[in-house]
Design a protein around this motif. Structure first.
Motif, short mmCIF file in Angstrom:
data_model
loop_
_atom_site.label_atom_id
_atom_site.label_comp_id
_atom_site.label_asym_id
_atom_site.label_seq_id
_atom_site.Cartn_x
_atom_site.Cartn_y
_atom_site.Cartn_z
N TYR A 73 1.86 -5.19 5.87
CA TYR A 73 2.67 -5.24 4.78
C TYR A 73 2.56 -4.15 3.58
CZ TYR A 73 3.18 -10.25 6.22
OH TYR A 73 3.63 -11.33 6.70
N ASP A 74 1.45 -3.79 3.30
CA ASP A 74 1.22 -2.79 2.23
C ASP A 74 1.51 -1.49 2.75
OD1 ASP A 74 -0.67 -3.95 -0.34
OD2 ASP A 74 -0.31 -5.04 1.42
N ALA A 77 5.10 -1.21 2.53
CA ALA A 77 5.53 -1.08 1.01
C ALA A 77 5.23 0.40 0.52
CB ALA A 77 4.69 -2.05 0.53
N ILE A 90 -5.36 1.87 0.65
CA ILE A 90 -4.50 0.74 0.86
C ILE A 90 -4.99 -0.31 1.59
CG2 ILE A 90 -2.31 0.17 2.26
CD1 ILE A 90 -1.29 2.93 1.94
N SER A 93 -7.32 -2.66 -0.87
CA SER A 93 -6.33 -3.12 -1.85
C SER A 93 -5.72 -4.25 -0.98
CB SER A 93 -5.29 -2.39 -2.31
OG SER A 93 -5.92 -1.33 -3.22
N SER A 94 -5.02 -3.98 -0.01
CA SER A 94 -4.32 -5.07 0.68
C SER A 94 -5.21 -6.44 1.29
CB SER A 94 -3.80 -4.48 1.82
OG SER A 94 -2.87 -5.57 2.70
N ARG A 115 -3.27 -6.78 -6.44
CA ARG A 115 -2.57 -5.39 -6.16
C ARG A 115 -2.46 -4.49 -7.36
NH1 ARG A 115 -0.08 -8.78 -2.19
NH2 ARG A 115 -0.24 -7.79 0.07
N TYR A 119 -3.65 -0.86 -7.19
CA TYR A 119 -2.93 0.39 -7.20
C TYR A 119 -2.57 0.97 -8.45
CZ TYR A 119 -1.71 -1.04 -2.48
OH TYR A 119 -1.67 -1.63 -1.10
N ILE A 132 6.28 -2.85 -4.73
CA ILE A 132 5.18 -3.54 -3.63
C ILE A 132 4.93 -5.04 -3.58
CG2 ILE A 132 2.66 -3.04 -2.95
CD1 ILE A 132 2.78 -0.33 -3.98
N CYS A 136 6.00 -7.11 -0.23
CA CYS A 136 5.17 -7.73 0.64
C CYS A 136 5.53 -9.42 0.71
CB CYS A 136 3.82 -7.61 0.02
SG CYS A 136 3.12 -6.22 0.23
#
Length: 857
Positions: A73-74, A77, A90, A93-94, A115, A119, A132, A136
């Motif tokens: 997903y990320d 994005a 990424i 964070s995801s 997120r 980010y 983002i 998502c």
């Protein structure tokens, strides 16, 4: 009138937000209870031993594949917004946002907040992060639409005859999901845009949209497979039917906002699978699915997030040279709060489940029956106490620590006395031994009754208590309940002990609730009265912080510590409770006062903010869960080094000679002289405001009020007997620092007037033994605009460099630099995540006095 209606509506919605998840959870337990009536608890426990290792391994593999799909997903994005962030960042964070938000509630705001925190540290703008988060969330629903819509529309859902009507509804739902998917693809094909508050957001291209559908479909299928393979006899139901029901249950659980869909998901899956599989098989599979798919990734995500938070805190404190705080001990209260909550669950659930008969037989021959019965009752009451005390431990309350230590010790003893539960006793005693030497981390002398409980706190306690009651009823469902059971005693009377435990914990919760209602908050919201203002003046006289004089504006609320030798001043804007500067007074009480302010803001559902603070108390702001953003630097001139001599004083000598040649002179006007000149001073102030095309600011700076100015001497520039410029002087009693606040001059005179005033005032301060002269803060200076700088630093640095239209930030910094000052950073301490953008807006409104005034010079 409208405002009252809005407030009333907000209160109703707030109550609904508390009660609705609890009500849905209770209803789900009722549905589960009805579905599990043919079973007994021991049948379910035996079924856990029958689960096959290969099925758990397959479930773990599909869980891993599902989370890998979620990472996609990320990555998609990032491709959509055209930004380049490292794969490692990424990935971190995801994973943290999805693993944690999936377990504490299918809540897009939870994942979105996480997120945002991640980010923004990588330099992404607020708009980019918003894209983002939206991307998502849409991606998740695209997979549900494709897989769920296809199965519900084209696969014959074989529901029992009594549920034929629901079969029609499911078909209609499937068609709606596919129509939504088709509309999305058409908009992507047309490359359409939509506007949100003036920002144009573009639909992704068709290729990206198809990748979204693929990735999210794989996520849904892999998640379903994780549960499917835990059903040891899954061959008895078709995979398409199972997937359709799985997605329906997951979607409804998502909408309920219950943490992780707990209870709701299980109830729906039980209804869907019970006609096809053995009940004990379904229950065991659902419990294992919770552990494999939710709990394990949640713990892993929590570890990664804690490590990241620790490193962030460490970096801040290293930069501030506060190395004494760079230990994991900073998170000790939070760790023990979780352990104490777990201990409370352990004590409660052990009362709901039947004890081991062998242990009861042995203990019955040693211990009197009255002691066994009372130990059982007190264990459950102590368990609910621990659930409540966990909140106090999180907030470092000393009373919560002392009670927790005592309860853990007593609980370990009661666990032996009530049935020889040595494992439970050992766990409680181990937590007791771990907590015992941690006294120094729980320093707050605060009332437990005045602690705020967040929505999540209340829902968590309610979920545990409801689960305890349901588990006890289910474990003893073969018993016919009657009032007489409450008064029956004996080593084999487990039901009676359970019922007395329910009464006991109900009494604890009711009494605690009544005491909180009667106690209320000891701090009320009102501007300080004459006595309190007199007390603030006493504290100011011994303070080394000139900003403490802002309290004399009498436009801010004041919060004192218990002995009333320390205070902080604050204002309220929106949901933000904004403290102006650091607390003032005895440093020994600062930590407790900061916590009191945080508690009071929480009690009123507000956000705690500290504006324009120094580095002095940063560890305390971090302790209450805030983060820091730098807003500029304060210039302080060391007066012993200031002189008009030499090349460094050339410009200042010129200003002095020019102004005095034109007939101007400098003098100090004592507070008693001010009333006689007040009209003259006001005319200068009004003319200055009109020339600047602005209104009086407030909160963080002085305004022209006679009562306010009468507290200070004025530095004035006169031509003859006519006042041409003035500024009120802030001083500290020990002559550590002096500063000026309200600066006004006649627009018709020379633009070197203020430089002349500064120069003469510094010379006056030097002659009178002051150490420092504060030139005030230079907003947004000292912020770095590197590629990987935090979001706020990049925004602030850009405004500082190119924001001349709003304010001459660079010019102000350059002007103050002429005095060769020492630059000291200033910060805002504020909540983490998406709340930051609302907090910054609230602060701007508080200082400017209105939306329009934010954009005036």
């Amino acid at each position: 009138m409208n405002s009252k209606k809005n407030n009333r509506a907000q209160e109703i919605l707030e109550k609904i937000s508390y009660l609705l998840p609890i009500a849905i959870f209770a209803f789900s337990l009722w549905v589960l209870d009805r579905g599990l009536q043919p079973l007994q608890l021991n049948e379910i426990l035996v079924s856990f031993t029958d689960i096959e290792l290969w099925s758990v391994l397959f479930a773990s593999v599909f869980t891993l594949l599902s989370y890998i799909a979620l990472l996609g997903y990320d990555f998609l994005a990032m491709r959509y917004i055209g930004q380049s962030v490292s794969y490692k960042d990424i990935l971190r964070s995801s994973f943290t946002s999805t693993s944690i938000s999936y377990s504490i509630g299918f809540n897009p705001l939870t994942g979105g907040s996480l997120r945002y925190r991640s980010y923004s540290a990588y330099g992404l703008t607020l708009l980019q992060i918003g894209k983002i988060i939206t991307f998502c969330n849409i991606t998740f629903w695209l997979g549900v639409c494709f897989v769920g819509g296809s199965l519900l529309s084209f696969y014959p859902i074989d529901l029992p005859g009594s549920l034929v009507f629901y079969e029609i509804m499911l078909k209609a739902l499937g068609v709606c999901l596919l129509l939504f998917l088709i509309c999305y693809l058409v908009l992507c094909l047309q490359h359409r845009t939509f506007s949100v508050k003036g920002y144009e957001i573009l639909f992704p291209d068709v290729r990206t949209a198809l990748l979204q559908i693929l990735v999210s479909s794989l996520d849904s299928i892999f998640a379903g497979c994780a549960l499917y393979f835990l059903l040891s006899h899954s061959g008895e139901i078709s995979f398409p039917y199972f997937m359709a029901m799985f997605l329906v249950a997951q979607t409804i659980a998502y909408i309920t906002t219950i943490p992780g869909g707990l209870g709701a998901f299980e109830a729906l899956m039980l209804l869907a699978l019970a006609p096809h599989l053995a009940l004990e098989t379904v229950i065991v599979a659902l419990v294992m699915f919770r552990i494999v798919y939710y709990l394990t990734p949640f713990l892993a995500g929590l570890i990664v997030l804690s490590y990241s938070e620790f490193n962030a805190r460490k970096e801040i404190l290293i930069n501030l040279h506060k190395k004494t705080y760079l230990t994991v001990a900073a998170f000790t209260p939070q760790v023990f709060a979780v352990l104490i909550f777990f201990a409370g669950i352990l004590l409660l659930f052990s009362e709901a489940l039947p004890p081991q008969m062998e242990g009861m037989r042995i203990i019955g021959t040693i211990v009197p029956l009255s002691l066994i019965e009372s130990s059982s009752l007190f264990s459950s009451m102590l368990g609910v106490f621990l659930l409540i005390l966990a909140n106090g431990l999180w907030k470092r309350v000393d009373g919560a620590y002392l009670l927790s230590v005592a309860i853990l010790f007593l609980g370990s003893i009661f666990s032996i006395l009530k049935g020889l539960n040595y494992i439970e006793s050992g766990i409680l005693f181990a937590i007791f031994l771990l907590l015992l030497p941690q006294r120094k981390h729980f320093y707050r002398k605060s009332s437990l009754l005045n602690q705020s409980f967040s929505r999540d706190n209340i829902i968590a306690i309610a979920v545990v208590v409801l689960s305890f009651i349901w588990l006890g009823i289910f474990a003893h469902e073969h018993v016919e309940y009657s009032q007489e059971l409450l008064w029956q005693f004996g080593t084999n009377m487990h039901v009676s002990r359970f019922l007395r435990s329910v009464v006991g914990i109900s009494a604890v919760l009711v009494i605690f609730g009544i005491m909180r209602l009667l106690g209320g908050s000891s701090k009320d919201l009102r501007l300080p009265d004459e006595g309190e203002m007199a007390k603030t003046k006493e504290i100011i006289r011994t303070s080394t912080d000139t900003n403490s004089n802002l309290v004399l504006l009498e436009d801010k609320y004041v919060l004192f510590d218990e002995p009333k030798n320390t205070f902080l001043m604050y204002g309220i804007s929106g949901k933000s409770w904004v403290c102006m500067g650091d607390p003032i007074g005895n440093s020994k009480n600062i930590k407790e006062l900061i916590w009191d302010f945080h508690e009071m803001a929480n009690l009123h559902q507000g956000w705690t903010v500290f504006y324009e603070v120094s580095e002095k108390y940063i560890p305390y702001y971090l302790d209450i869960g805030l983060t820091l953003i730098k807003i500029g630097e304060e210039a302080r001139v060391q007066l012993s080094e200031f002189s008009l001599e030499g090349s460094a004083g050339k410009d200042f000598r010129y200003s002095v000679k020019r102004m005095e040649k034109d007939g101007y002179h400098f003098e100090i006007m004592e507070p008693g002289e001010i009333p006689a000149h007040i009209e003259e001073l006001k005319s200068i102030s009004d003319a200055w405001l009109e020339t600047k095309n602005t209104k009086e600011k407030s909160f963080s700076m002085g305004s022209f009020k006679t009562e306010y100015l009468a507290n200070f001497p004025l530095a004035v520039i006169k031509k003859g007997d006519q006042v041409a410029a003035f500024a009120n002087i802030w001083v500290t009693a020990n002559k550590e620092e002096m500063a000026i606040d309200l600066m006004r001059y006649d627009p018709a005179i020379s633009n070197t007037t203020m430089e002349y005033l500064f120069t003469k005032l510094m010379l006056w301060g030097k002659e009178n033994g002051f150490r420092y002269f504060s030139l005030g803060m230079s907003p947004l200076s000292g912020l770095e605009n590197r590629t990987l700088a935090p979001l706020w630093n990049k925004i602030g640095s850009t405004i500082f460099t190119h924001g001349e239209y709003f304010y001459n930030f660079k010019g102000l910094r350059a002007y103050k630099e002429k005095f060769n000052p020492i630059w000291e950073p200033r910060y805002i301490a504020l909540p983490k995540g998406i709340k930051q953008m609302f907090v910054l807006k609230d602060i701007a409104l508080l200082i400017s006095g209105g939306t329009k005034e934010i954009f005036t010079k």
